[in-house]
Structure formats: structure tokens, C-alpha cells
Design a protein around this motif. Structure first.
Motif, PDB file in Angstrom:
ATOM      1  N   TYR A 903       0.761  -1.232   0.062  1.00  0.00           N
ATOM      2  CA  TYR A 903      -0.092   0.040   0.002  1.00  0.00           C
ATOM      3  C   TYR A 903       0.816   1.202  -0.095  1.00  0.00           C
ATOM      4  O   TYR A 903       0.533   2.265  -0.705  1.00  0.00           O
ATOM      5  N   GLU A 904       1.971   1.192   0.786  1.00  0.00           N
ATOM      6  CA  GLU A 904       2.700   2.628   0.773  1.00  0.00           C
ATOM      7  C   GLU A 904       3.381   2.707  -0.584  1.00  0.00           C
ATOM      8  O   GLU A 904       3.434   4.023  -0.764  1.00  0.00           O
ATOM      9  N   ARG A 905       3.750   1.650  -1.109  1.00  0.00           N
ATOM     10  CA  ARG A 905       4.283   2.084  -2.621  1.00  0.00           C
ATOM     11  C   ARG A 905       3.378   2.365  -3.386  1.00  0.00           C
ATOM     12  O   ARG A 905       3.553   3.596  -4.233  1.00  0.00           O
ATOM     13  N   ILE A 907       0.577   4.304  -2.741  1.00  0.00           N
ATOM     14  CA  ILE A 907       0.314   5.527  -2.172  1.00  0.00           C
ATOM     15  C   ILE A 907       1.280   6.659  -2.953  1.00  0.00           C
ATOM     16  O   ILE A 907       0.908   7.748  -3.442  1.00  0.00           O
ATOM     17  N   ASP A 908       2.621   6.287  -2.877  1.00  0.00           N
ATOM     18  CA  ASP A 908       3.617   7.260  -3.504  1.00  0.00           C
ATOM     19  C   ASP A 908       3.451   7.329  -4.834  1.00  0.00           C
ATOM     20  O   ASP A 908       3.697   8.386  -5.497  1.00  0.00           O
ATOM     21  N   LYS A 930      -5.400  -1.767   8.225  1.00  0.00           N
ATOM     22  CA  LYS A 930      -4.428  -0.803   7.374  1.00  0.00           C
ATOM     23  C   LYS A 930      -4.918   0.410   7.288  1.00  0.00           C
ATOM     24  O   LYS A 930      -4.345   1.604   6.726  1.00  0.00           O
ATOM     25  N   LEU A 933      -2.471   3.573   8.194  1.00  0.00           N
ATOM     26  CA  LEU A 933      -1.630   4.312   7.036  1.00  0.00           C
ATOM     27  C   LEU A 933      -2.074   5.383   6.765  1.00  0.00           C
ATOM     28  O   LEU A 933      -1.408   6.378   6.175  1.00  0.00           O
ATOM     29  N   LYS A 936       0.018   7.452   9.594  1.00  0.00           N
ATOM     30  CA  LYS A 936       1.392   7.253   9.538  1.00  0.00           C
ATOM     31  C   LYS A 936       1.917   7.383   8.067  1.00  0.00           C
ATOM     32  O   LYS A 936       3.123   7.534   8.107  1.00  0.00           O
ATOM     33  N   LYS A 937       1.239   7.129   7.017  1.00  0.00           N
ATOM     34  CA  LYS A 937       1.768   7.175   5.741  1.00  0.00           C
ATOM     35  C   LYS A 937       1.258   8.390   4.894  1.00  0.00           C
ATOM     36  O   LYS A 937       1.758   9.176   4.425  1.00  0.00           O
ATOM     37  N   LEU A 938      -0.042   8.593   4.829  1.00  0.00           N
ATOM     38  CA  LEU A 938      -0.721   9.528   3.989  1.00  0.00           C
ATOM     39  C   LEU A 938      -0.645  11.003   4.471  1.00  0.00           C
ATOM     40  O   LEU A 938      -0.138  11.907   3.653  1.00  0.00           O
ATOM     41  N   GLU A 941       3.137  12.450   4.225  1.00  0.00           N
ATOM     42  CA  GLU A 941       3.217  12.483   2.712  1.00  0.00           C
ATOM     43  C   GLU A 941       2.474  13.800   2.074  1.00  0.00           C
ATOM     44  O   GLU A 941       3.422  14.933   1.594  1.00  0.00           O
TER      45      GLU A 941
END
Length: 1003
Positions: A903-905, A907-908, A930, A933, A936-938, A941
Motif C-alpha cells: 500500500y505504501e508504494r 500511495i507514493d 491498514k 496508514l 502514518k503514511k498519507l 506525505e
């Protein structure tokens, strides 16, 4: 029942120029004939046409009582009598004896010969003395190994043939006494030995044993004096009591008995083995397997008991492995492999032939019209002599051996006349005063005495003739030679010549259409088959002639079974196959004449033609023959007519003729749709498209598909091993491709066509090479997924479809025909196609993709990846041609990475390429575990990208606001503060902080 034919199996004959009346004679090998008279043995060379020339003569120790020749080792062995004592001697290297006075070397069996004497042994005949503790009664040589078996009272002694090596260039033949077989309660009159099989015969009993060399399956060989077990002792006690009860007034007769296999152990005869070979040599035989015991009862209806009650002519006949009828045959005796073994023995009026390999069973019983004196069995015939007749009977050995050799006998591929077929007498030839007979190669040796005067002999008491213990071998000296005797060599004619005579003779039965025609032609077939199996009977160049006769005989038998209405009419098919005749040649042999105003076709011919037309034969019948076949089936098997017309062999049929017969059919008893499709196919051949359309409209597409399942050859045919679409299939491709795909799918469902064959069919139909996939094949693959066929490997089918979708998308290659199904159809009808994620539509809408076909392929690929059955990891290596630089390629890559939980890849990639799709992606994919994210990720970013500004600033800002709304709902106030960026503007985040704090008070 024995059928009698008056044929001519015997050819030329010649008198053997021997000087004294023969007392014993035997033959064998290439050309050897030995005649013993008095104390002398004469050796003759017999040429191919029976020409007999004296070769040499040598003296014996005494009068010869028994004589035997072994081709293996080329030696002669004799039981000789001198001064009422018997001796066993083997004559080795006899061919080197040039004159009667030539020197002879006499040595003891097992005696080591020193090297200095080698030259002496090379150039002179040797006599090997074989001493025995008991008098030898009978002898037999193994036809393969050359081992010698000697029968004595209550035991058999085996001498193994071996060679003493003198030097590198020379070795001499010798024997070693390796085994003693102790047999209680029976005294051998005749014995026969072949590769471990032993047959023993007394006056009224026959015992067959097999010596086995596997020590794990039986008791080991006794190396000490034998000890019988208790059951056998009881048998001996009973026998002794029987002897004590006999008197001059009573005769104790034992009942006739036949025991097969293991049951033959119940005969009461004890058999034990005693090894006598050298300790350092390998023991060959370890235990005994009982195969057959048979006891006959004397005929007590007559007051006078005579020799009529005695058995004679015991013989084991081997048939060796030949590979096939057309293969090169092994010539060396050392290379011979036993295929089947037969045992023959005879009473004066009845002969018995058993098969004893694998299973023991009685094959044939021979009833003689007169009292027999002696008989010899060959692979082709049984020759029997009476006092005045030489009789020739057929045997079934080749029929039995053929079934042992070839597992495909008695199938639709091959056939052979049955073992149970009645035997027949080919000839009863008059010879005055026949006394004895022997046989080798194609020569029959007969001893006759024109003016026989029997010398009265003392008759033994009935009890001695009937008691097992009282039996003895008659080794009396024959009477003094008298005038009027002759020794003849009678040559049997070549198998091909006799075969031709039998075929000519069978023509007398042909018009009558009787079973006798089949019987005689079967005899002719077995004669040729036996000759092909018996390598010793073949002359150079004769094999090709025999093979031609074999094929011809198969053709004759095929004719018989095709014309005679019997329960075995189906045999026409395998016999015609073996004959090598084409279907046209078979049809040319058919009598098409009309009888009594109506044509009748026998079921054998119908079965052959029907089966042949169902096969993928690379043979096309002429228009005339095809019309006759149609007429034949219309009369005899009208239900088969549509199937017959679809055969590739019927390609040249006149369509008008075919349609006229099809219209006459009463379709009430079978499928009318099949008749309709056949007429539509014929209409295409006539280029009558209106008739074709009318026929096709008379049934629904579902029924038409069922019709194609009933007869796949309407669509698919095979020629020379290759799949060929029919003209009907080509027409459906242009006019009704959906029906074509559905029909082929139905064929696959019903196992009428394989997966690879179906793929090949569509490629050939669309004119594509192996590397090009037509759209019609893709339609077929999609139909397979929809139908969920059980025999289809899903992952292989997924791979085929995705590979094709990816190739088209990467090459921007449109399908060559309009696809039969849209992506919406597949999603709604097939569980393997999943609903496309909503964020994909946002992603795709970011660019204009005007090409409809391109969009369809893309949607199908996306749907397949979103389906529940697809193995994503297997397709990743093949995504390389589909670049992520395009929106289509990006959607596929992100879908696959999402399925792999990267998922992180993903999102990038979306933030970089299509930020407007990030929030729809996160809403659809970032759920449950999930969910973290989001913050923590979105969230980090988006904050980072907003700091950088740029043309996508507003998209990132909008996405950040939606992200903060989700995070404010999911997190507690303290957690929410922890994930906020430290360098952010408080006024921007304040509304979300207030909502998060108010959320707690509201709850």
C-alpha cells in the motif's frame, strides 16, 4: 470333434541308405540324422530337399536302447546295453570323425583335460562316460541350454552342459552332475526337459514340474540325503497297503485324476531336490513348483490287458519370443527367450496337448481313428503314426503363443483364431508297416516294416500293469532284423505352399457361406503365424513371402467375417487392419449384386466400414465408392448415415446424393437436429446458402450446439494428424461466431476435444500462426471461464487471458474481430471477473482514452485482477511491457501491488502521478488493520508535498483536508496532536482539533 481335410502337407520322400535295420534313430540341428543298429551308429547329412548322404559311422559300447541329440552343444547321447548292464555315454565332436577307424578319445565326465592334449581333442571325436548309481531308463536334452536330464528308477539326474577352457582358442564340451530330483512312487518311462521344466511319464501317469531358482520363494536345495515329509510318508503307506491287498483274484484300479497347479501336490508323489554341484559353483535350482499331475485308468472292459493302456510320446515343445511378426528374429540359442511351453502326451486313441507357462490348461484333445503307435509335436502340426497311416493334425500352439506375446490380440487392432477352435486332420497318408517316427526341421523320419511279424511276448500279470510300483520300462532287445524294412525321410512342403492349397480348398465353401470356410482359413492363418514364430523353419528369403501370406490370410478372414452373419462378425475389423488393405480395396472385394430384389449387407462389413469411417484415416473414397457406402448404411444402419457423411473419408460424396438420402430418413427414432446440420453442411458444399440458412433456422442455437456435440466432425476433422476446420466451421466463424464458440465449448465439456486441440482449432480456423492469438480464441477462453469447466486449470487460463490483454494494451493492437463479450457481461456472468475498484475509474478518467477496444481490454484485465481467483504473483513478471508512464499501465501496476498489500508504494505512485485518486484509493483500500496508514503514511506525505508547493499544490491541499477529516474521526485528541506536523499553522488545524475534542464530549 476333429474335422478332416484332404490336403497335401507331405512332399517328397527319400530312403535313408542305412545298412542294418534301425533300432533307434533321432535327428536335429541343421542337418543331423543318427541311426543306431546293433553296436553301431550311422550319421547322415540331410540337405534341404531331403537329400540324405552318409556322413560318418562310429561304434557304441553295446546295443543302443535310447538315443537323443542336442543342438546346443551338438552332441549325441545314448543309453547302451552290454552284458545286461546299461551305460550312459555322450558323443562329442562327432563331426570330426571321418572314417570308422578314426581314433576316438574316451574320458570320464568332469575329467580335467590337460593343455598338451588340446590338439588331440580338437581333431577327434570324444566319448564322455557318465556313470550312474542306478540304471538309466530314459534321457532328454534341453533344446535351449543343452543340459541333459536322465531318468532312473525314482529319480532324475541333471547334467549341466559346460565348457572346459583349454586355452584362449580352444575349449571342450563337458558335463557336470548338478542336481538329483528324487521322485518317489513313479518310475519314468519317458521324460522331457526344457529350461527348468520337467515332464515325467509312466505307463499311466504324467507329472510336470518347474525347477525354480529363487531361494526366497521356496525351500532350499537339500545337500544331504533327502527326507520326505510326513504327508508323503502317509501316501507311501497307502500305496504299500494297496500292493498288499492285490492278489491273483483282485485288481486294484486307481481313479482317473487331473490336478492343475498347486493342487498337483496332492498326487501323493514326493519330489525333493539334492544338489550335487561343486560347492564353489552357483546353485541353479532351489525348489520345485508343481504344475500338472494326470493319471489315467486302464480300460478293464476287455478281459485281456495289453499295451493299449499305456501312454506314449511325451514331449515339451517351446516357442520362443519373437518380438513381433515383422521384427528381426534372434538366431543364437543363447539369446532365445521362452515365450510359451506346451506339453503333449498320448494314449493309443487320444492325444492331449497342454499349455504350461503362466497358467496350466488343456488346449486340445485329439481323437485318432485308429490305434496310434507314436506321435511328434511341432509348432505347426501334430504327426501321428498308426500301423499303416501317417496322420497330420493342426495344433493351436501359435494361437496361444500369440496371446502371450502380444497384449493387443483380440482387440479392434489385432486378432487371432481362438485356441478353442476344433483341430483338424489335414492328411491321412498310407504307409505300410509304420513302426517309429521322429522329426526335425521340415523332415519327418519314418521307420516301416512291410511284412511285420510280431514276436509273442510274455504278458505280465494285470496287477503289475496297474500298479504304480510294478511299472517298469521295456528295454528288451528288439528281434533279429528281418527283410522288408525302410527308413524314409518325408519332407513337409513349405508353409506358403500348403497355405495356398488351403486357401484354394476354402473356395469350395465360399459360395455356400458356411463356417467351414472360416475354419479352414483360420487354419491357414495359424499355419503361417506358426511358421513366422518358428525361426528354425525359415529359410533365407522366406520370411518376406510368409509375411505377405500372413497379410493375405488376414484379408481372407476379413472377407469371411464381413460376409457371414456370425456372432464373431466384428472380427472383420481387426483382420482387415492386419491385412494392410485400404478401405477402398476392401470395398472393391464386396459383392454388390442384389439378391431377390433387395440388397443385404452383413453386419461384419457394416461394423468394419462404420469403425473405419470413425477413425481419422488419411484415405478419401472415390465418389462412386462413397455413394455405395451411403446406400449401404441407408439400407442397413440408417441412424449412422449422418455420422458417416461427416467422415473425412467421405469428402468426395456428391452433396445432392447425400441430401436425397438424408431427406428419406425417418428422424423419429433419433436426433433430427443432427440430420439438419448434416443437410446444412451439404448445402454449403453445393454453395446453396439459402438452403443452408433455412436448415439452420429450423432449430434454436442451443439445439444446434447439441447437434455439434453429437457429431464433432461437422466442425473439426483430423487429416494426417493435423486438426482441420471444416467448411461449416469457417462459415460459422463469419456468420455465427457465438454459436461456434459455444459449440466448441460444448465439445470440451463432453470430452470430445482437448484443451490444446481446441486452441489449435481456433488458430487454424482464423489463419493465425502459433504466436498470434485471434480474438475468437480469446472469446473461447473467456467462455471457458464463464462456464467454469472442471477440467480447465484456472491459473493457466488466467495466464493466457492476461498475457493477451497485456500484449494488446502494450502494442495498442486492436482485436481482429469484434469481441463476443464486453467487460460488463463478464463481470455480471462470471465470478472470476471482479468489480473494478472505484478509485480506478478516477485514475482512468484523468486521461482521455478514446479507443473503445483499448478500454475494453483494459477493463477486462482490471476486472480479472480484481477477481477472487487470480494469482497476482504469477503475472508480475509479465507486466514489464505495460509501462507505468501511461494511465492504463499505472492502474494495472497499482492494482497488482495493492493485491500484494504494497500500500505504501501504491500511495507514493498515486501522489506522484494522480493525486486526485489518492483519497478514493485510501477510502477503498485503507481499512481495518491498514487504517493506520492514513496518519502514518498519507498524512505525512501530503504535508511534505504541500511544503514543496508546485502545480499540484491545490490537489495536495484538498487531499490533506479530507485526510485530516478521517484522522480526526479515528484518533483521540492526544493521538491526533501527536501526528500533526510541528511546523504547521495552528489556524489551519484548529477546526479539526475542535471536532476531535468535541467528539469525546458528545460521546
Amino acid at each position: 470333434m476333429v474335422q478332416l481335410y484332404n490336403l497335401h502337407p507331405f512332399g517328397s520322400q527319400q530312403v535313408v541308405p542305412c545298412k542294418l535295420e534301425p533300432e533307434r534313430f533321432c535327428g536335429g540341428g541343421r542337418d543331423a540324422l543318427f541311426v543306431a543298429a546293433g553296436c553301431k551308429v550311422e550319421a547322415f547329412a540331410v540337405a534341404g530337399q531331403g537329400l540324405c548322404q552318409p556322413r560318418c559311422a562310429f561304434s557304441t559300447l553295446g546295443r543302443v536302447l535310447r538315443l537323443a541329440y542336442s543342438e546346443a552343444g551338438d552332441y549325441l547321447v545314448a543309453i547302451e546295453e552290454k552284458n545286461k548292464a546299461t551305460f550312459l555315454r555322450a558323443y562329442v565332436n562327432w563331426r570330426s570323425k571321418r572314417t570308422e577307424n578314426s581314433r576316438v578319445c574316451i574320458r570320464m565326465v568332469g575329467h580335467d583335460v590337460e593343455a598338451p592334449f588340446s590338439e588331440t581333442f580338437r581333431d577327434q571325436m570324444s566319448i564322455v562316460e557318465m556313470p550312474l548309481s542306478e540304471a538309466p531308463l530314459c534321457i532328454s536334452c534341453c533344446p535351449v541350454k543343452g543340459d541333459l536330464l536322465v531318468g532312473c528308477t525314482n529319480k532324475l539326474v541333471l547334467f549341466s552342459l559346460k565348457y572346459q577352457i583349454i586355452n584362449e582358442e580352444f575349449s571342450i564340451l563337458d558335463f557336470e552332475r548338478t542336481l538329483i530330483i528324487h521322485i518317489d512312487n513313479i518310475t519314468p518311462v519317458e521324460i522331457s526337459f526344457c529350461i527348468g521344466y520337467v515332464a515325467v511319464m509312466s505307463d499311466l501317469e504324467v507329472l510336470i514340474l518347474k525347477l525354480e531358482s529363487d531361494p526366497q520363494n521356496g525351500e532350499s536345495v537339500n545337500h544331504h540325503p533327502r527326507k520326505t515329509n510326513n504327508p508323503v510318508k502317509r501316501s507311501e503307506d497307502i500305496s504299500n497297503e494297496t500292493l498288499q491287498l492285490e492278489s491273483d483274484d483282485f485288481v486294484i484300479c486307481q481313479k482317473p485324476m487331473e490336478l492343475l497347479g498347486e493342487k498337483s501336490k496332492q498326487s501323493g508323489i514326493s519330489v525333493t531336490l539334492e544338489s550335487t554341484g561343486l560347492a564353489d559353483e552357483k546353485i541353479k535350482y532351489f525348489h520345485v513348483q508343481h504344475l500338472l499331475y494326470r493319471r489315467f485308468a486302464p480300460d478293464i472292459s476287455s478281459c485281456v490287458l495289453s499295451d493299449d493302456i499305456k501312454l506314449h510320446s511325451l514331449q515339451l515343445l517351446p516357442i520362443y519370443q519373437t518380438g513381433s511378426l515383422t521384427s528381426e528374429r534372434k538366431n543364437s540359442s543363447q539369446e532365445k527367450e521362452l515365450l510359451s511351453l506346451f506339453c503333449f502326451f498320448s494314449l493309443p486313441h487320444v492325444g492331449y496337448l497342454y499349455m504350461v507357462v503362466k497358467s496350466v490348461e488343456l488346449m486340445s484333445v485329439y481323437q485318432y481313428p485308429e490305434k496310434s503307435q507314436q506321435a511328434v509335436l511341432t509348432p505347426q502340426f501334430l504327426h501321428v503314426i498308426t500301423s499303416n497311416n501317417l496322420q497330420c493334425y493342426t495344433v493351436r500352439c501359435s494361437a496361444a503363443a500369440a496371446r502371450e506375446e502380444d497384449p493387443y490380440v483380440d482387440t479392434t487392432l489385432k486378432a487371432c483364431p481362438p485356441v478353442s477352435m476344433d483341430v483338424c486332420a489335414l492328411r491321412i497318408q498310407l504307409f505300410i508297416g509304420l513302426k517309429a517316427i521322429c522329426h526335425f526341421k521340415n523332415h519327418i523320419i519314418l521307420l516301416t516294416k512291410a511284412d511285420p511279424e510280431t514276436i509273442p511276448e510274455r504278458r505280465e500279470s494285470p496287477k503289475r500293469l496297474l500298479s504304480r510300483k510294478g511299472t517298469s520300462v521295456n528295454l528288451r532287445t528288439p528281434p533279429v532284423a528281418e527283410a522288408g524294412w525302410n527308413l524314409y525321410i518325408v519332407n513337409t512342403i513349405s508353409p506358403v505352399q500348403l497355405y495356398k492349397e488351403m486357401v484354394d480348398y476354402s473356395n469350395t465353401y465360399k459360395t455356400a457361406k458356411t463356417q467351414s470356410c472360416i475354419h479352414l482359413l483360420s487354419e491357414a492363418h495359424l499355419l503361417v503365424r506358426a511358421a513366422l514364430m518358428d525361426a528354425s523353419q525359415l529359410e533365407p528369403g522366406e520370411k518376406a513371402e510368409l509375411l505377405e501370406a500372413f497379410k493375405e490370410s488376414c484379408g481372407h478372414l476379413g472377407d469371411c467375417y464381413s460376409r457371414l452373419d456370425t456372432q464373431y462378425s466384428h472380427l472383420a475389423l481387426p483382420y482387415y487392419k492386419m491385412s494392410g488393405l485400404s478401405m477402398a480395396e476392401v470395398l472393391a472385394r464386396v459383392d454388390w449384386a442384389v439378391e431377390n430384389g433387395a440388397q443385404k449387407y452383413e453386419r461384419g462389413l457394416i461394423f468394419y466400414i462404420n469403425h473405419s469411417l470413425y477413425e481419422n484415416l488419411d484415405e478419401e473414397l472415390s465418389e462412386e465408392l462413397a455413394a455405395k457406402v451411403v446406400q449401404m448404411f441407408y439400407v442397413a444402419e440408417p441412424k449412422q448415415l449422418p455420422h458417416i457423411l461427416c467422415s473425412p473419408s467421405m469428402k468426395n460424396i456428391d452433396p445432392l446424393t447425400a441430401i436425397s438420402y438424408l431427406r428419406k430418413l425417418d428422424t423419429s427414432g433419433f436426433s433430427s437436429v443432427l440430420v439438419t446440420l448434416t443437410k446444412a453442411s451439404m448445402a454449403l458444399k453445393m454453395r446453396d446458402l439459402d438452403m443452408h440458412r433455412n436448415e439452420m433456422k429450423s432449430h434454436s442455437e442451443m439445439k444446434l450446439g447439441c447437434g455439434f456435440i453429437l457429431e464433432p466432425r461437422l466442425l473439426i476433422q483430423q487429416r494426417k494428424g493435423q486438426i482441420v476446420p471444416t467448411e461449416f466451421a469457417v462459415h460459422l466463424k463469419e456468420t455465427q461466431p457465438g454459436l461456434l464458440v459455444a459449440s466448441v465449448l460444448g465439445l470440451q465439456k463432453n470430452n470430445k476435444i482437448g484443451i490444446e486441440e481446441a486452441d489449435s482449432f481456433f488458430k487454424v480456423l482464423c489463419g493465425k500462426d502459433e504466436d498470434t492469438i485471434p480474438q475468437l480464441l480469446v472469446d473461447f477462453w473467456e467462455a471457458q471461464l464463464v462456464a467454469c469447466l472442471p477440467d480447465v486449470v484456472l491459473q493457466e487460463l488466467f495466464f493466457k487471458l492476461t498475457s493477451q490483454y497485456i500484449w494488446r494494451l502494450s502494442k495498442r493492437q486492436p482485436p481482429d474481430t469484434t469481441p463476443l463479450r464486453t467487460s460488463e457481461d463478464l463481470i455480471s456472468t462470471c465470478s472470476h471477473y471482479g468489480l473494478i475498484s472505484p478509485w480506478v475509474n478516477v485514475l482512468i478518467s484523468s486521461e482521455s482514452l478514446a479507443d473503445k477496444n483499448y478500454m475494453e481490454d483494459l477493463s477486462k484485465l482490471q476486472s480479472l485482477i480484481c477477481g477472487p481467483s487470480f494469482d497476482i504473483a504469477s503475472i508480475i513478471p509479465f507486466l514489464e511491457p505495460l509501462s507505468e508512464d501511461t494511465v492504463a499501465g499505472l492502474s494495472i501496476h497499482v492494482l497488482c501491488r495493492t493485491r500484494l498489500e504494497e500500500y505504501e508504494r501504491c500511495i507514493d505512485r498515486l501522489l506522484e502521478r494522480c493525486p486526485e485518486a489518492v483519497i478514493p484509493y485510501a477510502n477503498h483500500e485503507l481499512k481495518e488493520e491498514k487504517r493506520t496508514l492514513w496518519w502514518k503514511k498519507l498524512l505525512p506525505e501530503l504535508c511534505q508535498r504541500i511544503k514543496c508547493g508546485g502545480e499540484k499544490y491545490q490537489l495536495y491541499l484538498s487531499s490533506l483536508k479530507e485526510t485530516l477529516s478521517v484522522v480526526a474521526v479515528d484518533l483521540q485528541l492526544r493521538d491526533f496532536l501527536n501526528v500533526l506536523p510541528e511546523d504547521g499553522t495552528a489556524a489551519f488545524f484548529l477546526p479539526y482539533l475542535l471536532y476531535c475534542s468535541r467528539k469525546k464530549s458528545l460521546t
